[in-house]
Design a protein around this motif. Structure first.
Motif, PDB file in Angstrom:
ATOM      1  N   GLU A 239     -16.868  30.397 -16.915  1.00  0.00           N
ATOM      2  CA  GLU A 239     -15.430  30.164 -17.085  1.00  0.00           C
ATOM      3  C   GLU A 239     -14.959  30.781 -18.408  1.00  0.00           C
ATOM      4  OE1 GLU A 239     -17.550  28.040 -15.981  1.00  0.00           O
ATOM      5  OE2 GLU A 239     -16.762  27.339 -14.050  1.00  0.00           O
ATOM      6  N   GLY A 240     -15.804  30.643 -19.432  1.00  0.00           N
ATOM      7  CA  GLY A 240     -15.464  31.264 -20.707  1.00  0.00           C
ATOM      8  C   GLY A 240     -15.431  32.773 -20.624  1.00  0.00           C
ATOM      9  N   SER A 313     -19.054  32.553 -23.795  1.00  0.00           N
ATOM     10  CA  SER A 313     -19.896  31.678 -22.983  1.00  0.00           C
ATOM     11  C   SER A 313     -20.064  30.320 -23.668  1.00  0.00           C
ATOM     12  CB  SER A 313     -21.257  32.335 -22.731  1.00  0.00           C
ATOM     13  OG  SER A 313     -21.929  32.590 -23.948  1.00  0.00           O
ATOM     14  N   GLY A 316     -16.752  28.490 -23.418  1.00  0.00           N
ATOM     15  CA  GLY A 316     -16.590  27.932 -22.079  1.00  0.00           C
ATOM     16  C   GLY A 316     -17.368  26.648 -21.910  1.00  0.00           C
ATOM     17  N   GLN A 320     -15.686  22.904 -21.229  1.00  0.00           N
ATOM     18  CA  GLN A 320     -16.082  22.035 -20.121  1.00  0.00           C
ATOM     19  C   GLN A 320     -16.492  20.656 -20.618  1.00  0.00           C
ATOM     20  OE1 GLN A 320     -19.961  22.189 -17.740  1.00  0.00           O
ATOM     21  NE2 GLN A 320     -18.583  23.350 -16.416  1.00  0.00           N
ATOM     22  N   VAL A 326     -10.294  26.765 -21.901  1.00  0.00           N
ATOM     23  CA  VAL A 326     -10.885  27.591 -22.951  1.00  0.00           C
ATOM     24  C   VAL A 326      -9.848  27.965 -23.994  1.00  0.00           C
ATOM     25  CG1 VAL A 326     -12.118  29.753 -23.420  1.00  0.00           C
ATOM     26  CG2 VAL A 326     -12.598  28.478 -21.333  1.00  0.00           C
TER      27      VAL A 326
END
Length: 571
Positions: A239-240, A313, A316, A320, A326
């Protein structure tokens, strides 16, 4: 002109590898890790690569080759190389030297902060991972607790433990630049340790620092690889990465995106500061600086791109864990290095391991760049006063004097109000606007006064390889036009400096900031005007002399260059 005195002659690299590693350590620095990834995410993700690569092609690579080849051709430092190549443009070198001095003042402070964090990374309990410390407030939130994470998302007034450690423990921030406060003695010791390392690495010249870079320029890549692998295996990492690279072509219509792309290229490629000129000046005359520039620029760009995966990364993963997007945790500059990443590492298993890797990597990246900044300043002064400073032990004494002078000035930057002074110097004295302005005149001086065709001849004479015709077009047209447009955009879009987006500096501080900015900007034209005024003969004769290169330059000495008369003066 290869200056040689009775006491000693100018040094050269022991091997080409030392030159490549030193330049690599210079251009691959903190900006690759804590600036490029954030700008990429903020300005359109993958679409940001369009203006970035365009600036690399039109400004970054041409200026990188130009500065390196000027140093190698003249065998001189920042100031004296212009005195030999184009005396009228000597102010360019003096402005670059002044910018490097400003860099010397602030850059090592960042390393002192990094060393401070590195020392605390060996604690059994990371101090920025909990709220039970003497410096914490009632608003502190411990992210290692999921219950507290829920509180964080519901309370606006709360602050993270990492933020409070940075602001209240490391900096002990006062109410403003008017409240200087006392010197932070722990930071002073870290700063002293960093200066000691830098001094003993460069005090003897490149024959010492050239050996150090075998470790300092290569080991950060191992650390970056470790952090990249660890980051990509964390939950939420992709997601990041998506936030980092998701293309948003609409952002390309925003002039701010193009301005930040240009500033990042100048910052990351270390052009417009003269450091590449100094490093190139230690090369043997026949070194292939043409191909070196291509490979080093490619390495720099790739490192910036890959570093983004390592950074986002981790961001992200942190997003979470906190249950937020982010965008809410993305940071740039010191905020990423000293708040966001320590906070994320505290949530991982074996947090001490990852913080040690991260801060050790930052320390080595920064030390490499500091070596080059200092060498740029020292070498330029030695070339200005070779008879005195090339005597035995005189260099060591001068380096010590320079280090002590910078250290005394830096004491104001590690007080409780020091962060305000730090940002003032960084925002004005070392700003992108100053570098852009210098780059305009740098390319004009070579492209039109010395002559782009003659610069090509010099590169061919050194490397037996004539540069692509695009470089001639860049030096004459594209680079000065793009740099000037970016400089104007900077001035039009100027916003007064704020600290933490709310603190406004007093008027006298802004006046001091503009004085630092103008000290390098105005030095370029005023030095040229001064040289014209003190010359002899008619105005035409003075300009002819000031636009003619030194007769001791290789091609001039060989008679392959025609005299520069006023009819070739096309500016």
């Amino acid at each position: 002109m290869n200056v040689e005195t009775q006491e000693g002659k100018r040094e050269q690299w022991s091997s080409k590898t030392e030159f490549l590693l030193t330049v690599c350590g210079n251009v691959v620095g903190l900006g690759n890790v804590w600036r490029f990834p954030y700008l990429c995410y903020k300005n359109g993700g993958g679409a940001f690569l369009v203006p970035y690569l365009l600036y690399v092609g039109l400004c970054g690579l041409p200026l990188f080759l130009l500065e390196t080849s000027i140093g190698q051709y003249t065998q001189q430092g920042i100031v004296t190389c212009w005195r030999s190549l184009c005396p009228l443009a000597e102010g360019v070198g003096r402005a670059e030297l002044l910018i490097l001095i400003y860099d010397s003042i602030i850059y090592l402070v960042i390393l002192a902060w990094t060393l401070f964090y590195l020392v605390f990374s060996f604690s059994s309990q990371l101090p920025w991972a909990s709220c039970g410390n003497t410096w914490n407030t009632d608003q502190c939130v411990d992210f290692t607790s999921l219950n507290h994470t829920a509180n964080w998302t519901s309370k606006i007034t709360t602050t993270s433990a990492a933020t409070e450690f940075w602001e209240r423990r490391v900096l002990a921030i006062s109410g403003g630049i008017d409240e200087v406060g006392s010197v932070r003695w722990e930071l002073m010791l870290c700063l002293l340790a960093c200066w000691a390392v830098c001094y003993f690495c460069i005090w003897k010249g490149i024959r010492y620092s050239g050996k150090v870079v075998y470790f300092t320029a290569t080991f950060p890549y191992l650390m970056l690889l470790v952090l990249l692998v660890r980051g990509l295996t964390l939950p939420g990492a992709w997601e990041g990465v998506q936030f980092y690279l998701y293309p948003d072509p609409v952002r390309l219509a925003d002039p701010q995106v193009w301005m930040e792309a240009g500033t990042q290229v100048f910052f990351s490629y270390c052009v417009g500061r003269g450091s590449q000129t100094v490093l190139g000046s230690f090369n043997k005359y026949n070194n292939n600086c043409y191909m070196d520039s291509f490979w080093l620029c490619l390495l720099n760009g790739c490192t910036s791109f890959v570093a983004g995966f390592a950074v986002f990364s981790v961001l992200g993963f942190m997003a979470q864990k906190q249950g937020v997007s982010v965008a809410m945790v993305a940071e740039s500059g010191p905020g990423l290095a000293f708040i966001a990443f320590p906070q994320a590492a505290a949530m991982m298993p074996f947090p001490q391991l990852w913080t040690v890797c991260f801060f050790f990597m930052l320390l080595l990246l920064g030390i490499d760049t500091q070596f080059v900044i200092m060498e740029g300043v020292i070498t330029s002064f030695i070339d200005l006063f070779p008879v005195t400073l090339r005597r035995p032990r005189y260099r060591e004494g001068f380096v010590l004097l320079f280090c002590l002078s910078c250290f005394l000035i830096q004491l104001t930057l590690i007080t409780e109000g020091g962060i305000f002074v730090f940002q003032l110097i960084d925002y004005y004295g070392c700003s992108g606007a100053c570098v852009l302005f210098v780059a305009v005149f740098e390319s004009l001086a070579v492209g039109w006064i010395f002559g782009a065709d003659h610069m090509e001849d010099a590169i061919k004479d050194m490397t037996a390889q004539r540069p692509c015709v695009l470089f001639r077009l860049c030096w004459r047209y594209f680079t000065p036009l793009v740099s000037l447009s970016s400089f104007i955009l900077h001035m039009v879009d100027y916003k007064p400096l704020k600290f933490n987006r709310w603190y406004m500096y007093p008027d006298w501080a802004y006046a001091l900031g503009w004085a630092m900015a103008l000290s390098s900007i105005l030095l370029v034209p005023l030095w040229g005007i001064g040289k014209i005024c003190v010359g002899t003969g008619s105005l035409r004769q003075r300009l002819a002399v000031l636009c003619h290169p030194d007769d001791e330059l290789p091609l001039t000495r060989q008679g392959n260059r025609q005299n520069t008369e006023m009819e070739t003066f096309k500016i």
